[in-house]
Design a protein around this motif. Structure first.
Motif, PDB file in Angstrom:
ATOM      1  N   ILE A 149       0.849  -1.209   0.000  1.00  0.00           N
ATOM      2  CA  ILE A 149       0.000   0.000   0.000  1.00  0.00           C
ATOM      3  C   ILE A 149       0.880   1.253   0.000  1.00  0.00           C
ATOM      4  CG2 ILE A 149      -1.657   1.355   1.363  1.00  0.00           C
ATOM      5  CD1 ILE A 149      -2.863  -1.355   2.276  1.00  0.00           C
ATOM      6  N   ILE A 150       1.884   1.268   0.894  1.00  0.00           N
ATOM      7  CA  ILE A 150       2.773   2.432   0.988  1.00  0.00           C
ATOM      8  C   ILE A 150       3.493   2.644  -0.348  1.00  0.00           C
ATOM      9  CG2 ILE A 150       4.718   3.465   2.256  1.00  0.00           C
ATOM     10  CD1 ILE A 150       2.150   3.008   3.974  1.00  0.00           C
ATOM     11  N   GLU A 151       3.923   1.549  -0.964  1.00  0.00           N
ATOM     12  CA  GLU A 151       4.625   1.651  -2.258  1.00  0.00           C
ATOM     13  C   GLU A 151       3.739   2.277  -3.327  1.00  0.00           C
ATOM     14  OE1 GLU A 151       6.282  -2.196  -3.377  1.00  0.00           O
ATOM     15  OE2 GLU A 151       7.441  -2.198  -1.502  1.00  0.00           O
ATOM     16  N   ARG A 152       2.452   1.921  -3.313  1.00  0.00           N
ATOM     17  CA  ARG A 152       1.546   2.504  -4.325  1.00  0.00           C
ATOM     18  C   ARG A 152       1.406   4.007  -4.130  1.00  0.00           C
ATOM     19  NH1 ARG A 152      -3.978  -0.473  -4.768  1.00  0.00           N
ATOM     20  NH2 ARG A 152      -4.289   0.814  -6.603  1.00  0.00           N
ATOM     21  N   PHE A 153       1.320   4.427  -2.883  1.00  0.00           N
ATOM     22  CA  PHE A 153       1.155   5.857  -2.614  1.00  0.00           C
ATOM     23  C   PHE A 153       2.425   6.636  -2.940  1.00  0.00           C
ATOM     24  CE2 PHE A 153      -2.800   4.655  -0.783  1.00  0.00           C
ATOM     25  CZ  PHE A 153      -3.566   5.804  -0.698  1.00  0.00           C
ATOM     26  N   THR A 154       3.585   6.080  -2.564  1.00  0.00           N
ATOM     27  CA  THR A 154       4.836   6.798  -2.889  1.00  0.00           C
ATOM     28  C   THR A 154       5.019   6.802  -4.402  1.00  0.00           C
ATOM     29  OG1 THR A 154       6.056   4.771  -2.390  1.00  0.00           O
ATOM     30  CG2 THR A 154       6.080   6.451  -0.697  1.00  0.00           C
ATOM     31  N   GLY A 155       4.644   5.699  -5.053  1.00  0.00           N
ATOM     32  CA  GLY A 155       4.732   5.626  -6.517  1.00  0.00           C
ATOM     33  C   GLY A 155       3.849   6.672  -7.187  1.00  0.00           C
ATOM     34  N   ALA A 156       2.749   7.029  -6.526  1.00  0.00           N
ATOM     35  CA  ALA A 156       1.827   8.027  -7.098  1.00  0.00           C
ATOM     36  C   ALA A 156       2.263   9.450  -6.753  1.00  0.00           C
ATOM     37  CB  ALA A 156       0.420   7.772  -6.581  1.00  0.00           C
ATOM     38  N   GLY A 157       3.401   9.574  -6.049  1.00  0.00           N
ATOM     39  CA  GLY A 157       3.937  10.904  -5.779  1.00  0.00           C
ATOM     40  C   GLY A 157       3.707  11.438  -4.375  1.00  0.00           C
ATOM     41  N   VAL A 158       3.195  10.597  -3.448  1.00  0.00           N
ATOM     42  CA  VAL A 158       2.987  11.064  -2.076  1.00  0.00           C
ATOM     43  C   VAL A 158       4.290  10.891  -1.296  1.00  0.00           C
ATOM     44  CG1 VAL A 158       1.652  10.731   0.053  1.00  0.00           C
ATOM     45  CG2 VAL A 158       0.552  10.413  -2.167  1.00  0.00           C
ATOM     46  N   LYS A 159       4.670  11.939  -0.564  1.00  0.00           N
ATOM     47  CA  LYS A 159       5.896  11.896   0.216  1.00  0.00           C
ATOM     48  C   LYS A 159       5.573  11.330   1.598  1.00  0.00           C
ATOM     49  CE  LYS A 159       9.493  15.329   0.828  1.00  0.00           C
ATOM     50  NZ  LYS A 159       9.140  15.694   2.215  1.00  0.00           N
ATOM     51  N   ILE A 160       6.177  10.187   1.921  1.00  0.00           N
ATOM     52  CA  ILE A 160       5.935   9.562   3.231  1.00  0.00           C
ATOM     53  C   ILE A 160       7.277   9.427   3.930  1.00  0.00           C
ATOM     54  CG2 ILE A 160       4.973   7.553   4.433  1.00  0.00           C
ATOM     55  CD1 ILE A 160       3.340   7.015   1.834  1.00  0.00           C
TER      56      ILE A 160
END
Length: 431
Positions: A381-392
């Motif tokens: 899940i985290i990988e999908r969000f970072t892949g979409a440009g979200v900075k975590i």
């Protein structure tokens, strides 16, 4: 036109429609002074709205439907709760509606007042079949907006988890130490052995260890005995000793060990074997009895990690994965990733829950500070969000994302999510 009533709620709430020269279906001049407040409970959709009809001010509720005939379909004509509606806002006005007392309900039709761009954007978000509707648009949203949303979802996540803590606390008559000990044990089992770890913790209440805090061997005997691992015949000195001690302690405290077959060893690296985890758990009890009180007394979050480092794990485990079998040397310390996991899932949670329960903001602040010092979790899940440009950057962000995904993305609640609202609003700003 394929959209839900929720979309019209959004349009009304943020006035995302052309509001020049508004008129009702009966040609009254309409001015919206305040659109009211979204009502999450039963009854009309917006409460305390203020409008002006042909110069007269009305204060009351607003009901929203796709078609005005939905009023009849939902039986509002026989429900007293809808007598206070001062305006019916619809996409399409297909039939005139009367209130229960026979008066005609003023209606505003939005059909030609919503921009096609806003509708297209909405459809792109909502009619996607993905469980991450804004995957292609989220990178256009300012990171400050995303961070604000994640702060909110993180708090929501921890408030939900606090519910489980308080429930157990009440079952244990308000004993925070024992509640913490049970949650910590469950966490030590990670996903695979969470259940047997919790069952074993129930078998030996924490105060029994407190009576033997100066005798490591007895604590190890209690841990391995209650977890069902001392029922065999042993040849080595250490397990033999443990067994002898446990037989005495078991009678003394009336301990009912759990069934050893509950523990899972399959497809696991030796470092994660439950036997080694139990040895580390025993070492933690030896090192820091009444751990909860110790944690609550630490104000510098960087020092919390030290409680879980350098544990006095019995040397026997340097050459064993379980009793009876010697093995190649393995690291017996609780690893960095494991410590992070416990700090995140138990320590931060309890700081937060205790702060909420006692209305002490400083504990909530400590929980949040601790999350900010921990690395973000690594998962799909985290990988999908970072892949979409979200900075975590840290666990604060990753926990917020997990909640966002579960409670908003999966449920398609984009209109209740700051990111979804921002994506839609950026298209309706030209009104």
């Amino acid at each position: 036109m394929d959209f839900s009533e929720n979309f019209l709620h959004y349009v009304w709430r943020f006035r995302s429609f052309d509001s020049a020269e508004l008129k009702t279906a009966a040609s009254e001049n309409l001015k919206i002074i305040h659109q009211g407040f979204l009502n999450a409970n039963a009854g009309p959709d917006f409460s305390n709205a203020k409008i002006q009809l042909d110069g007269t001010i009305w204060v009351g509720n607003v009901e929203i439907h796709i078609k005005s005939s939905d009023w009849l379909k939902h039986h509002h004509q026989i429900d007293d709760a809808y007598n206070s509606v001062v305006l019916h806002v619809v996409y399409e006005n297909d039939v005139p509606i009367k209130r229960k007392d026979g008066t005609t309900l003023p209606v505003l039709e939005l059909k030609n007042r919503i921009s096609t761009e806003l509708i297209t954007r909405y459809e792109r978000l909502f009619l996607t079949l993905t469980d991450f509707p804004c995957i292609n648009q989220i990178r256009e949203v300012d990171q400050l907006v995303v961070d604000a949303v994640l702060s909110r979802t993180l708090v929501e996540r921890f408030e939900q988890k606090t519910g489980a803590v308080i429930e157990m606390l009440n079952n244990l008559n308000g004993n925070w130490d024992e509640t913490f000990y049970r949650f910590l044990a469950r966490n030590f089992g990670f996903k695979v052995n969470a259940f047997p770890f919790e069952a074993f913790a129930k078998a030996v209440p924490q105060q029994i260890y407190a009576k033997h805090k100066d005798n490591p061997l007895l604590i190890e005997a209690l841990v391995f005995g209650a977890s069902g691992f001392l029922n065999d015949e042993f040849t080595e000195a250490y397990p033999k000793q443990l067994k002898a001690e446990f037989q005495f302690l078991q009678k003394k405290y009336n301990i009912k060990p759990i069934d050893a077959t509950m523990w899972k060893f399959m497809r696991m690296r030796p470092q994660n074997f439950p036997t080694l985890r139990l040895a580390q758990f025993a070492a933690l009890i030896i090192k820091a009895n009444h751990l909860f009180s110790k944690i609550m007394a630490i104000t510098d979050v960087s020092k919390l990690r030290m409680l879980f480092e350098g544990l006095p794990v019995n040397d026997y485990w340097k050459t064993h994965y379980h009793f009876k079998k010697q093995a190649a040397a393995v690291s017996i310390q609780f690893g960095k990733t494991s410590i992070n996991n416990v700090l995140l899932n138990t320590v931060a949670l309890f700081l937060f829950a205790y702060g909420k329960h006692t209305a002490t903001q400083s504990y909530i602040n400590s929980a949040i500070k601790l999350l900010e010092t921990l690395p973000a979790e690594q998962n799909a899940i985290i990988e999908r969000f970072t892949g979409a440009g979200v900075k975590i950057d840290n666990a604060f962000g990753s926990q917020g994302v997990l909640q966002l995904k579960k409670q908003y993305c999966d449920e398609k609640k984009c209109l209740s999510c700051g990111v979804g609202v921002k994506i839609l609003r950026s298209s309706s700003n030209h009104h």
